[in-house]
Design an enzyme around this catalytic site. Structure first.
Site, PDB file in Angstrom:
ATOM      1  N   SER A 245      42.229 -11.559 -43.228  1.00 49.06           N
ATOM      2  CA  SER A 245      41.468 -10.816 -41.928  1.00 49.06           C
ATOM      3  C   SER A 245      40.391 -11.418 -41.850  1.00 49.06           C
ATOM      4  O   SER A 245      39.582 -11.775 -42.690  1.00 49.06           O
ATOM      5  CB  SER A 245      41.550  -9.330 -42.213  1.00 49.06           C
TER       6      SER A 245
HETATM    7  N1  SAH Z   1      44.819  -7.701 -46.480  1.00 51.52           N
HETATM    8  C1  SAH Z   1      44.750  -9.207 -46.217  1.00 51.52           C
HETATM    9  C2  SAH Z   1      45.342  -9.549 -44.679  1.00 51.52           C
HETATM   10  C3  SAH Z   1      46.953  -9.724 -44.863  1.00 51.52           C
HETATM   11  S1  SAH Z   1      47.454  -9.987 -43.162  1.00 51.52           S
HETATM   12  C4  SAH Z   1      43.489  -9.718 -46.201  1.00 51.52           C
HETATM   13  O1  SAH Z   1      42.690  -9.347 -47.103  1.00 51.52           O
HETATM   14  O2  SAH Z   1      43.030 -10.603 -45.320  1.00 51.52           O
HETATM   15  C5  SAH Z   1      48.849  -8.804 -43.325  1.00 51.52           C
HETATM   16  C6  SAH Z   1      49.909  -8.859 -44.502  1.00 51.52           C
HETATM   17  O3  SAH Z   1      50.495  -8.055 -44.004  1.00 51.52           O
HETATM   18  C7  SAH Z   1      50.543 -10.039 -44.483  1.00 51.52           C
HETATM   19  O4  SAH Z   1      50.509 -10.400 -45.815  1.00 51.52           O
HETATM   20  C8  SAH Z   1      52.090  -9.513 -44.248  1.00 51.52           C
HETATM   21  O5  SAH Z   1      53.157 -10.239 -44.893  1.00 51.52           O
HETATM   22  C9  SAH Z   1      51.885  -8.027 -44.659  1.00 51.52           C
HETATM   23  N2  SAH Z   1      53.169  -7.119 -43.974  1.00 51.52           N
HETATM   24  C10 SAH Z   1      53.629  -7.184 -42.826  1.00 51.52           C
HETATM   25  N3  SAH Z   1      54.429  -6.248 -42.665  1.00 51.52           N
HETATM   26  C11 SAH Z   1      54.489  -5.669 -43.902  1.00 51.52           C
HETATM   27  C12 SAH Z   1      55.090  -4.311 -44.583  1.00 51.52           C
HETATM   28  N4  SAH Z   1      55.692  -3.775 -43.667  1.00 51.52           N
HETATM   29  N5  SAH Z   1      54.622  -4.206 -45.703  1.00 51.52           N
HETATM   30  C13 SAH Z   1      53.916  -4.690 -46.452  1.00 51.52           C
HETATM   31  N6  SAH Z   1      53.182  -5.600 -46.003  1.00 51.52           N
HETATM   32  C14 SAH Z   1      53.471  -6.145 -44.845  1.00 51.52           C
END
Ligand code: SAH
Length: 220
Positions: A70
């Site tokens: 993010s």
């Molecule tokens: N928190 C991260 C951002 C990750 S992007 C950071 O620090 O930058 C969002 C993440 O959500 C992705 O890795 C994706 O695989 C995950 N995701 C999507 N749907 C999900 C679900 N139902 N349960 C858990 N994770 C999920």
């Protein structure tokens, strides 16, 4: 991790992180506690080496598996919103661990953090990224965050890093009284939804437009 390695040189240095924090301040982030936490987490450790020189730009970057880390401003904004008027985030649930960056920031500001990721390959990467930081109050789980995490509920703070078409009901129900949830909602057009649980019900408020990867069902 050795001090030299976390302090780093050039794009991995504390100076580079301080510049990122200064830019966040200029963009309107006012919570100095959040800014200090973000200044302390080495974001370059959470992206591919090939992208590490861009780790402190205020932008989302690819982390593999079609997912992104993010944007720092969005991380700062969401966490500041959860913290408003509070000293600690208490017990936190994060949906979407991704590379683990936001989880590392949250852990500085909370009593304990539970983070769920649905892609096991990403969770492995997150574990590897986080290991040198030796964070003691963070637990990672492989699962579908739409179900929340019944075994650890209720949570004082819930934050989603993936956008659902509608807020999964389990997340609302796992919010403690006085607790706060922030999540991107929408398919094409997304906005942040802030939910607060009161003694008698829920207050909901729409905040800024955002762009997140989608929340997907099941795990892989
Ligand atoms: N928190 C991260 C951002 C990750 S992007 C950071 O620090 O930058 C969002 C993440 O959500 C992705 O890795 C994706 O695989 C995950 N995701 C999507 N749907 C999900 C679900 N139902 N349960 C858990 N994770 C999920």
């Amino acid at each position: 991790m050795t001090a030299a390695k976390t302090r780093g040189i050039g794009f991995t240095s504390q100076r580079t992180r301080d510049r990122m924090v200064e830019r966040l301040r200029e963009k309107g982030v006012r919570d100095e506690v959040v800014l200090a936490a973000m200044g302390g987490v080495p974001r370059h450790l959470f992206v591919d080496e090939a992208l590490a020189s861009r780790a402190y730009e205020d932008t989302a970057l690819p982390i593999g598996f079609e997912q992104t880390i993010s944007q720092p401003f969005v991380v700062a904004f969401m966490i500041s919103t959860l913290r408003q008027g509070k000293d600690s985030l208490g017990k936190v649930l994060e949906i979407g661990t991704g590379c683990g960056y936001q989880a590392a920031v949250l852990a500085q500001l909370a009593k304990e953090v539970y983070s769920i990721e649905r892609i096991s390959g990403l969770l492995d990467r997150a574990r590897a990224n986080l290991r040198p930081l030796r964070i003691g109050n963070l637990r990672l789980t492989h699962g579908d965050g739409s179900d929340g995490l019944v075994t650890a509920a209720p949570f004082d703070s819930i934050i989603s890093a993936a956008a659902a078409a509608e807020l999964p009901p389990a997340l609302k129900s796992q919010l403690a009284v006085g607790g706060r949830l922030i999540a991107p909602i929408g398919v094409r057009d997304q906005a942040l939804l802030l939910v607060e649980r009161t003694a008698t019900g829920f207050n909901e408020q729409w905040l800024d437009a955002v762009r997140f990867v989608p929340l997907r069902a099941g795990k892989q």
